[in-house]
Design a protein around this motif. Structure first.
Motif, PDB file in Angstrom:
ATOM      1  N   HIS A 340       0.852  -1.188   0.000  1.00  0.00           N
ATOM      2  CA  HIS A 340       0.000   0.000   0.000  1.00  0.00           C
ATOM      3  C   HIS A 340       0.894   1.245   0.000  1.00  0.00           C
ATOM      4  O   HIS A 340       1.713   1.405   0.906  1.00  0.00           O
ATOM      5  CB  HIS A 340      -0.890  -0.026   1.256  1.00  0.00           C
ATOM      6  N   GLN A 357      -2.240  10.230  -5.573  1.00  0.00           N
ATOM      7  CA  GLN A 357      -3.389  10.499  -4.700  1.00  0.00           C
ATOM      8  C   GLN A 357      -4.464   9.422  -4.886  1.00  0.00           C
ATOM      9  O   GLN A 357      -5.050   8.949  -3.924  1.00  0.00           O
ATOM     10  CB  GLN A 357      -3.959  11.888  -5.009  1.00  0.00           C
ATOM     11  N   GLY A 358      -4.679   9.009  -6.127  1.00  0.00           N
ATOM     12  CA  GLY A 358      -5.667   7.957  -6.392  1.00  0.00           C
ATOM     13  C   GLY A 358      -5.214   6.624  -5.834  1.00  0.00           C
ATOM     14  O   GLY A 358      -6.010   5.840  -5.305  1.00  0.00           O
ATOM     15  N   PHE A 361      -6.003   5.723  -2.244  1.00  0.00           N
ATOM     16  CA  PHE A 361      -7.303   5.116  -1.954  1.00  0.00           C
ATOM     17  C   PHE A 361      -7.304   3.630  -2.321  1.00  0.00           C
ATOM     18  O   PHE A 361      -7.773   2.772  -1.577  1.00  0.00           O
ATOM     19  CB  PHE A 361      -8.401   5.844  -2.740  1.00  0.00           C
ATOM     20  N   SER A 362      -6.719   3.315  -3.468  1.00  0.00           N
ATOM     21  CA  SER A 362      -6.969   2.006  -4.086  1.00  0.00           C
ATOM     22  C   SER A 362      -6.419   0.802  -3.327  1.00  0.00           C
ATOM     23  O   SER A 362      -7.021  -0.266  -3.325  1.00  0.00           O
ATOM     24  CB  SER A 362      -6.368   2.021  -5.486  1.00  0.00           C
ATOM     25  N   THR A 364      -5.870  -0.109  -0.148  1.00  0.00           N
ATOM     26  CA  THR A 364      -6.616  -0.745   0.951  1.00  0.00           C
ATOM     27  C   THR A 364      -7.884  -1.359   0.388  1.00  0.00           C
ATOM     28  O   THR A 364      -8.250  -2.492   0.709  1.00  0.00           O
ATOM     29  CB  THR A 364      -7.014   0.294   2.018  1.00  0.00           C
ATOM     30  N   ASP A 365      -8.519  -0.607  -0.493  1.00  0.00           N
ATOM     31  CA  ASP A 365      -9.790  -1.069  -1.046  1.00  0.00           C
ATOM     32  C   ASP A 365      -9.617  -2.422  -1.735  1.00  0.00           C
ATOM     33  O   ASP A 365     -10.423  -3.337  -1.571  1.00  0.00           O
ATOM     34  CB  ASP A 365     -10.279  -0.002  -2.034  1.00  0.00           C
TER      35      ASP A 365
END
Ligand code: HDE
Length: 712
Positions: A340, A357-358, A361-362, A364-365
Motif C-alpha cells: 500500500h 493520490q488515487g 485510496f486504491s 486498501t480497497d
C-alpha cells in the motif's frame, strides 16, 4: 453474585500439553486438532454404501480445498517474491528523519515482490510488460511500502484513467484474448487516443519490457515523494533501485520462445539465484530536489509521465537491498502480501501527484476484496515488526485477542490508552503544505507536454535499441485489426520522432497521418490547445545516457548460465577447462547431451548430463560453448537439435564458443559465414575460454541482427 471468571482455554498454558507429537514427525490432525486415523477413505454406510454426511473429516478437507483460491490481483497478478534486508550507506538526516534512513547500523528487513501487470496469475513471466517492483520495509517505525515499477514513468497522469487503461490492456471482454499481451486492438485504441502515454509507450516498447532477469532490472518509485527532516522542512525526492548486476534484456523472439519453454523463467531464476547463495542486490538511490526548485524544470514534478533526468539531478546511492531468502510458502507470503503506497513512516510524505493520490485510496480497497476483510494487516507477511495498538476491532478473521474494556478514545476506563504520539515521540504528521484553491476537474497546463521526454528517451537509445523499439511497435500494431487505430498511433509516433513513425509505417501498411488528434480532457481556459499538435515542447536535453541499457555492466558473467553441448566421447579436459573458468567467473554451466545419464568422455571418468537436448533450449541460457572431442562433435553434428540450439543462440546475438576441434558443429549453423568475423563467435583461437567469457560478459552482440539473412 457475579460468576467467578473462567480460565481461558489457551493451547500454550502449561497444564494443556499439545498431543500431536510423534518421534518420527507430526501426526495428521483436523483443523481443530483431532488426530486423523484414515486420510484415504471417506466414511461410508458399509463397504459399498453411500458416504455419510457425518464425515466431518471429509467435509472439512473438501471445504478448505474449495476455498483455496482467492481472487487474484486485478493488476500485477503474476508475481514472485523474496525476503531480504536493507542497509544504509549514509544517513539522510539533512533531508529525512526516517530512522531507517539515518542509522547505518540497522539492517531493515524487507519483502520484495516483482510482477508483470497485465497477465493472470498463471501467465508467462516473459510477456512484454511493465514489471512491478514492490518493496515492503519493516522499519522500527512501522512499515514503509515503496510500490514501484521497473520503468520511471507511467501511462496516465490522473487516477481517473487507471480502470480504463487496465480494461484496455487486459484480454478483450468478448473473447478473453489475448492473455498477458498488449498487442491487440483495445490497448492500442486507448493508447492512440491518449497522447499522455507517449513517453511510457517508448519504455514499454523498449527492451526494458523484456528483462533477462528480475535481478537485472532497475526499479523506480515513479512519483515524486517528499522527504521531511527533524525541523519539518521538506524536499522532493525520486526513488531508484540500481541492480549491481546491471540491466539486461532478452530478444523479443527469445521472449516468445521462453514463454513456451519455461513460462516460470524469471521466477525460477530468482529462486535458484537465492538458493545458490547468489543474492540479488540493488543500490537504493535518491534524487533530491530542494523545495525552492519545484518549478525550475520544463516539466512538472507532479506529472507521473515525466522523469527527472539523472544528468540534471544525479542519483545519490545511499544504501543497498539484498534478497537472501526465498519464501517458505508462496501463498502465505507472495500471494497474501498486501502493499500500500499509504504505508509510510515519519520522514517521508506524499505529493499532490494526481496518480499517487488515487493510489492512496486504491490499495486498501483492493485488499478488502482480495484478502476478504479488514484484518489483512494481521497476516504474518503484512505485520509490522513493531506492535500495533489502536481501537480498531473485530471483522472477518480477526487474529488479535484485544483485552480490556475500552475500544474508544478518549477513555478514562482504559487509563487513556493507547496514547497519541506527539511529533517528537515519533507521531506521523502530514507536511503542512499550503493549499488555497478552487475545486476543478481539469488537467494542469503544466502537464500538457506529452512528447518531449518521449523524444528524449528515443534519442538516448543506441541504434540497436532504437531498432528494437521500431520492431516492437511494428509487432504490436500488426496485431491490431482496425487500420484507423494503427494510423492514429502513427500520428502519435510522428510527434515523437518522424523517422520512427516512417519506419513503423513501412511495416504496418498504413501511412503516417498529416493531422493528429484532439485532446480528450479539459484544460485551464488560458491553455486552450485544440489538438495535441499545439502542445509540443522540446526538452533542453538532447540525450540522457542513463536511459540507455547499453551503458550498463558489461564486464561480468556473474550468476549467468552457460550451456555446454556434449555427447559421448567428449574431451574431459576441454569440459573441465571451460567449467573451471566459468565457475571462477561466478557463473554456472549445464551439460546438455542427446540423452540423460552418463556421458562417456575420452578419459576415465564419465560425466553426468544435466539436461537432455530435446528438453533444453538455447533461449534458457546466456551463452553456449561446445567442448572438443571428435566423437562427441560427430554425434552432435547428427543432432538437428544441437544445430538448432546454436542457430538460435546466434539469432539472439549471444556469445558462442567452441574448442578447436569443435568448429565442425558450428559450421553446420546458418551463421558459419560469421565465424572469424563476429567478435561474439569465439572458435579455435588461443585462450578461447578467456575470450569466450569476455564475450559472454558483453551479454549480447546486437549488431549481429543487421546482416542476419537466415532465420533460426
Ligand atoms: Fe498499482 N495497484 N495502481 N501502480 N501497483 C495494485 O493493489 C492502482 C500504479 C503497482 O506486488 C493493486 O494490491 C491504481 C503505478 C505494483 O502486490 C491495485 C493506480 C505504479 C503493484 C492498484 C495504480 C503501480 C500494484 C492491485 C493509478 C508504479 C503490485 C493489487 C492511480 C509506481 C504490488 C494490489 C504487489 C498493485 C491500483 C498505478 C505499481 C488495484 C488505482 C503508477 C508494483 O490497488
Amino acid at each position: 453474585m457475579p460468576s467467578p471468571k473462567k480460565k481461558p482455554i489457551d493451547q500454550k498454558s502449561a497444564d494443556l500439553k499439545p498431543d500431536t507429537e510423534n518421534p518420527e514427525g507430526q501426526f495428521m490432525t483436523t483443523n481443530t486438532g483431532t488426530r486423523i486415523n484414515d486420510d484415504q477413505n471417506s466414511l461410508k454406510a458399509g463397504e459399498r454404501g453411500s458416504t455419510l454426511l457425518e464425515d466431518f473429516i471429509l467435509r472439512e478437507k473438501i471445504t478448505h480445498f474449495d476455498h483455496e483460491r482467492i481472487p487474484e490481483r486485478i493488476v500485477h497478478a503474476r508475481g514472485s517474491a523474496a525476503h531480504g534486508f536493507f542497509e544504509l550507506y549514509k544517513p539522510l538526516g539533512k533531508y529525512s528523519k526516517a530512522r531507517f534512513l539515518n542509522d547505518t547500523k540497522i539492517k531493515t528487513p524487507v519483502f520484495v515482490r516483482f510482477s508483470t501487470v497485465a497477465g493472470s496469475r498463471g501467465s508467462t513471466d516473459l510477456a512484454r510488460d511493465v514489471r512491478g517492483f514492490a518493496v515492503k520495509f519493516y522499519t522500527q517505525e512501522g512499515n514503509f511500502d515503496l510500490v514501484g515499477n521497473n520503468m520511471p514513468v507511467f501511462f496516465i497522469q490522473d487516477a481517473m484513467k487507471f480502470p480504463d487503461l487496465i480494461h484496455a490492456v487486459k484480454p478483450e471482454p468478448h473473447n478473453e484474448m489475448p492473455q498477458a499481451a498488449s498487442a491487440h486492438d483495445t490497448f492500442w485504441d486507448f493508447i492512440s487516443l491518449m497522447p499522455e502515454s507517449a513517453h511510457m509507450i517508448m519504455w514499454a516498447m523498449s527492451d526494458r519490457a523484456i528483462p533477462r532477469s528480475l535481478r537485472m532490472m532497475e526499479g523506480f518509485g515513479v512519483h515524486t515523494f517528499r522527504l521531511i527532516n527533524e525541523k519539518g522542512e521538506s524536499c522532493f525526492v525520486k526513488f531508484h533501485w540500481k541492480p549491481l548486476l546491471g540491466m539486461h534484456s532478452v530478444a523479443w523472439d527469445e521472449a516468445q520462445n521462453i514463454s513456451g519453454k519455461d513460462p516460470d523463467f524469471h521466477r525460477r531464476d530468482l529462486w535458484e539465484a537465492i538458493e545458490s547463495g547468489n543474492f540479488p542486490e540493488w543500490e537504493f538511490g535518491v534524487q533530491i530536489i530542494p523545495e525552492k526548485d519545484e518549478h525550475k524544470y520544463e516539466f512538472d514534478l507532479l506529472d507521473p509521465t515525466k522523469l527527472v533526468p539523472e544528468e540534471l539531478v544525479p542519483v545519490q546511492r545511499i544504501g543497498k537491498l539484498t534478497l537472501n531468502r526465498n519464501p517458505d510458502n508462496f501463498f502465505a507470503e507472495t500471494e497474501q502480501v498486501a502493499f500500500h503506497v499509504g504505508s509510510i513512516v515519519p520522514g517521508i510524505d506524499f505529493t499532490n501527484d494526481p496518480l499517487l493520490q488515487g493510489r492512496l485510496f486504491s490499495y486498501t480497497d483492493t485488499q478488502l476484496i482480495r484478502l476478504g476483510g479488514p484484518n489483512f494487516h494481521e497476516i504474518p507477511i503484512n505485520r509490522p515488526v513493531v506492535p500495533v495498538h489502536n481501537n480498531q476491532r473485530d471483522g472477518h478473521m480477526r487474529q488479535t485477542i484485544n483485552e480490556g474494556q475500552t475500544s474508544y478514545h478518549p477513555n478514562s476506563l482504559g487509563g487513556g490508552c493507547p496514547f497519541q504520539a506527539k511529533m517528537k515521540e515519533g507521531g506521523f504528521t502530514s507536511h503542512a503544505e499550503r493549499i488555497d484553491a478552487k475545486k476543478i476537474r481539469e488537467r494542469s497546463k503544466s502537464f500538457l507536454d506529452h512528447f518531449s521526454q518521449a523524444t528524449l528517451f528515443f534519442n538516448s537509445q543506441s541504434a540497436p535499441e532504437q531498432d528494437h523499439i521500431v520492431n516492437a511497435l511494428s509487432f504490436e500494431l500488426s496485431n491490431v485489426n482496425v487500420p484507423a487505430i494503427r494510423e492514429r498511433m502513427l500520428g502519435i509516433l510522428s510527434k515523437i520522432d518522424k523517422g520512427l513513425a516512417q519506419k513503423v509505417s513501412a511495416n504496418i501498411g498504413v501511412a503516417v497521418p498529416k493531422k493528429t488528434g484532439q485532446l480528450n480532457f479539459s484544460v485551464p481556459a488560458d491553455a486552450d490547445p485544440k489538438s495535441y499538435d499545439s502542445v509540443i515542447a522540446k526538452s533542453s536535453l538532447e540525450k540522457s545516457p542513463a536511459l540507455s541499457m547499453v551503458n550498463t555492466v558489461k564486464n561480468s558473467i556473474k550468476t549467468r548460465k552457460i550451456a555446454l553441448l556434449v555427447a559421448d566421447g567428449v574431451s574431459a579436459s576441454s569440459v573441465m577447462a571451460i567449467k573451471k573458468a566459468v565457475e571462477a567467473a561466478g557463473a554456472r554451466t549445464e551439460l546438455i547431451a542427446p540423452k540423460l545419464g552418463a556421458i562417456k568422455t575420452d578419459g576415465k571418468q564419465d560425466l553426468q548430463a544435466d539436461k537432455r537436448l530435446a528438453n533444453a533450449a538455447s533461449v534458457l541460457y546466456d551463452a553456449v560453448y561446445v567442448p572438443g572431442g571428435k566423437k562427441s562433435i560427430d554425434a552432435l553434428c547428427a543432432e538437428a537439435d544441437a544445430v538448432h540450439f546454436l542457430n538460435e543462440a546466434c539469432k539472439h546475438c549471444k556469445a558462442i564458443g567452441a574448442d578447436t576441434d569443435a568448429e565442425a558443429l558450428l559450421e553446420l549453423g546458418y551463421f558459419a559465414g560469421l565465424i572469424g568475423k563476429d567478435p561474439g563467435i569465439v572458435v579455435g583461437r588461443k585462450n578461447n575460454v578467456k575470450t569466450f567469457i569476455e564475450a559472454a560478459g558483453q551479454h549480447r552482440f546486437w549488431e549481429r541482427e543487421k546482416p542476419r539473412k537466415v532465420p533460426a
